[in-house]
Design a protein around this motif. Structure first.
Motif, PDB file in Angstrom:
ATOM      1  N   THR A  58       0.858  -1.185   0.000  1.00 55.34           N
ATOM      2  CA  THR A  58       0.000   0.000   0.000  1.00 55.34           C
ATOM      3  C   THR A  58       0.897   1.240   0.000  1.00 55.34           C
ATOM      4  O   THR A  58       2.081   1.163   0.369  1.00 55.34           O
ATOM      5  N   PRO A  59       0.365   2.404  -0.362  1.00 53.34           N
ATOM      6  CA  PRO A  59       1.177   3.627  -0.281  1.00 53.34           C
ATOM      7  C   PRO A  59       1.747   3.851   1.120  1.00 53.34           C
ATOM      8  O   PRO A  59       2.889   4.280   1.269  1.00 53.34           O
ATOM      9  N   GLU A  60       0.971   3.538   2.150  1.00 57.88           N
ATOM     10  CA  GLU A  60       1.444   3.706   3.519  1.00 57.88           C
ATOM     11  C   GLU A  60       2.608   2.755   3.822  1.00 57.88           C
ATOM     12  O   GLU A  60       3.561   3.128   4.501  1.00 57.88           O
ATOM     13  N   GLU A  61       2.515   1.520   3.337  1.00 63.57           N
ATOM     14  CA  GLU A  61       3.586   0.553   3.557  1.00 63.57           C
ATOM     15  C   GLU A  61       4.868   1.002   2.854  1.00 63.57           C
ATOM     16  O   GLU A  61       5.956   0.924   3.425  1.00 63.57           O
ATOM     17  N   TYR A  62       4.729   1.488   1.626  1.00 65.82           N
ATOM     18  CA  TYR A  62       5.909   1.993   0.905  1.00 65.82           C
ATOM     19  C   TYR A  62       6.501   3.206   1.612  1.00 65.82           C
ATOM     20  O   TYR A  62       7.709   3.351   1.709  1.00 65.82           O
ATOM     21  N   GLN A  63       5.653   4.090   2.122  1.00 64.98           N
ATOM     22  CA  GLN A  63       6.108   5.283   2.837  1.00 64.98           C
ATOM     23  C   GLN A  63       6.927   4.888   4.066  1.00 64.98           C
ATOM     24  O   GLN A  63       8.048   5.369   4.258  1.00 64.98           O
ATOM     25  N   GLU A  64       6.389   3.996   4.897  1.00 64.78           N
ATOM     26  CA  GLU A  64       7.101   3.590   6.101  1.00 64.78           C
ATOM     27  C   GLU A  64       8.385   2.852   5.759  1.00 64.78           C
ATOM     28  O   GLU A  64       9.441   3.102   6.336  1.00 64.78           O
ATOM     29  N   SER A  65       8.298   1.964   4.797  1.00 65.88           N
ATOM     30  CA  SER A  65       9.461   1.169   4.414  1.00 65.88           C
ATOM     31  C   SER A  65      10.574   2.055   3.866  1.00 65.88           C
ATOM     32  O   SER A  65      11.728   1.957   4.281  1.00 65.88           O
ATOM     33  N   GLY A  66      10.235   2.944   2.956  1.00 66.23           N
ATOM     34  CA  GLY A  66      11.232   3.803   2.314  1.00 66.23           C
ATOM     35  C   GLY A  66      11.799   4.869   3.226  1.00 66.23           C
ATOM     36  O   GLY A  66      12.980   5.199   3.138  1.00 66.23           O
ATOM     37  N   SER A  67      10.984   5.405   4.147  1.00 67.77           N
ATOM     38  CA  SER A  67      11.490   6.456   5.026  1.00 67.77           C
ATOM     39  C   SER A  67      12.380   5.893   6.129  1.00 67.77           C
ATOM     40  O   SER A  67      13.063   6.651   6.812  1.00 67.77           O
ATOM     41  N   GLY A  68      12.404   4.576   6.277  1.00 69.44           N
ATOM     42  CA  GLY A  68      13.260   3.946   7.266  1.00 69.44           C
ATOM     43  C   GLY A  68      14.424   3.205   6.642  1.00 69.44           C
ATOM     44  O   GLY A  68      14.962   2.270   7.242  1.00 69.44           O
ATOM     45  N   TYR A  69      14.821   3.611   5.430  1.00 70.41           N
ATOM     46  CA  TYR A  69      15.878   2.886   4.733  1.00 70.41           C
ATOM     47  C   TYR A  69      16.689   3.826   3.850  1.00 70.41           C
ATOM     48  O   TYR A  69      16.125   4.701   3.189  1.00 70.41           O
ATOM     49  N   ILE A  70      17.993   3.644   3.863  1.00 70.43           N
ATOM     50  CA  ILE A  70      18.894   4.369   2.966  1.00 70.43           C
ATOM     51  C   ILE A  70      19.731   3.306   2.259  1.00 70.43           C
ATOM     52  O   ILE A  70      20.275   2.423   2.918  1.00 70.43           O
ATOM     53  N   ALA A  71      19.814   3.391   0.950  1.00 74.02           N
ATOM     54  CA  ALA A  71      20.592   2.394   0.214  1.00 74.02           C
ATOM     55  C   ALA A  71      21.173   3.015  -1.051  1.00 74.02           C
ATOM     56  O   ALA A  71      20.474   3.712  -1.783  1.00 74.02           O
ATOM     57  N   TYR A  72      22.459   2.757  -1.254  1.00 71.46           N
ATOM     58  CA  TYR A  72      23.086   3.147  -2.508  1.00 71.46           C
ATOM     59  C   TYR A  72      24.390   2.387  -2.681  1.00 71.46           C
ATOM     60  O   TYR A  72      24.945   1.841  -1.726  1.00 71.46           O
ATOM     61  N   CYS A  73      24.871   2.362  -3.919  1.00 70.62           N
ATOM     62  CA  CYS A  73      26.204   1.818  -4.204  1.00 70.62           C
ATOM     63  C   CYS A  73      26.762   2.571  -5.401  1.00 70.62           C
ATOM     64  O   CYS A  73      26.029   3.146  -6.194  1.00 70.62           O
ATOM     65  N   GLY A  74      28.071   2.570  -5.489  1.00 68.78           N
ATOM     66  CA  GLY A  74      28.755   3.283  -6.563  1.00 68.78           C
ATOM     67  C   GLY A  74      30.243   3.274  -6.301  1.00 68.78           C
ATOM     68  O   GLY A  74      30.799   2.256  -5.874  1.00 68.78           O
ATOM     69  N   VAL A  75      30.882   4.404  -6.520  1.00 69.66           N
ATOM     70  CA  VAL A  75      32.324   4.511  -6.309  1.00 69.66           C
ATOM     71  C   VAL A  75      32.593   5.556  -5.228  1.00 69.66           C
ATOM     72  O   VAL A  75      31.709   6.314  -4.842  1.00 69.66           O
TER      73      VAL A  75
END
Length: 181
Positions: free
Chosen positions: A83-100
């Motif tokens: 749900t939009p609420e589930e995505y909101q909670e999930s995404g606002s509690g996570y930071i993710a990236y990769c690169g150089v």
């Protein structure tokens, strides 16, 4: 196929412990994440015991995964059906990236340059971090954008070096069971 951009380092002559770049290489576990703002108490966006990994390779690659523990499970077993609420909670509690990454030995900084990120705004941006190394402990500080009153928020991330074969205290471990035919 285009070769990945290589990290640029400036070696520090006569360094007793080695260069910052060489000391960063490895796997780090997140032990603290606080936002500091002048004149205010520190805040803890991912709570008192955040979880995460930060990985630096000798070839100049970086991967960062940070999360707020205790996020709610999606009701659906299909992650695409949240749900939009589930995505909101999930995404606002996570930071993710990769690169150089790039290290400036003189300024004692590292720059993360994500090529893949949960937040599209981070892609190809230059994420400047001050570096403090103290034995097996790493502190990164990132100065963010000014908030509404014009005061800057500094994120302070505390990392502990992960030892091969350790149980990674504070980080959940999962065992994969293999099915045999």
């Amino acid at each position: 196929m285009k070769e990945p951009e290589q990290a640029h380092t400036v070696a520090q002559p006569n360094s007793i412990l080695g260069s910052i770049a060489s000391q960063l290489v490895g796997v780090w576990t997140l032990v603290g994440y606080a936002d500091e703002q002048e004149g205010r108490e520190d805040s803890y966006p991912f709570g008192p015991k955040p979880e995460g990994f930060l990985i630096y390779t000798p070839g100049g690659f970086v991967s960062a995964q940070l999360m707020k523990p205790g996020r709610s499970l999606f009701q659906s077993h299909d992650w695409r059906q949240g749900t939009p609420e589930e995505y909101q909670e999930s995404g606002s509690g996570y930071i993710a990236y990769c690169g150089v990454y790039e290290v400036d030995e003189e300024k004692e900084t590292v720059i993360h340059i994500p090529s893949v990120a949960l937040l599209p705004n981070l892609i190809h941006g230059r994420q400047l971090r001050s570096v403090i190394l103290n034995g097996e402990r790493l502190t990164l500080r990132a100065i963010g954008a000014p908030v509404e009153n014009g005061i800057l928020i500094t994120s302070r991330l505390e990392w502990q070096r992960a030892e091969p074969g350790s149980n990674l205290d504070g980080v959940r471990t999962y065992h994969v069971r293999q099915n045999t035919l």
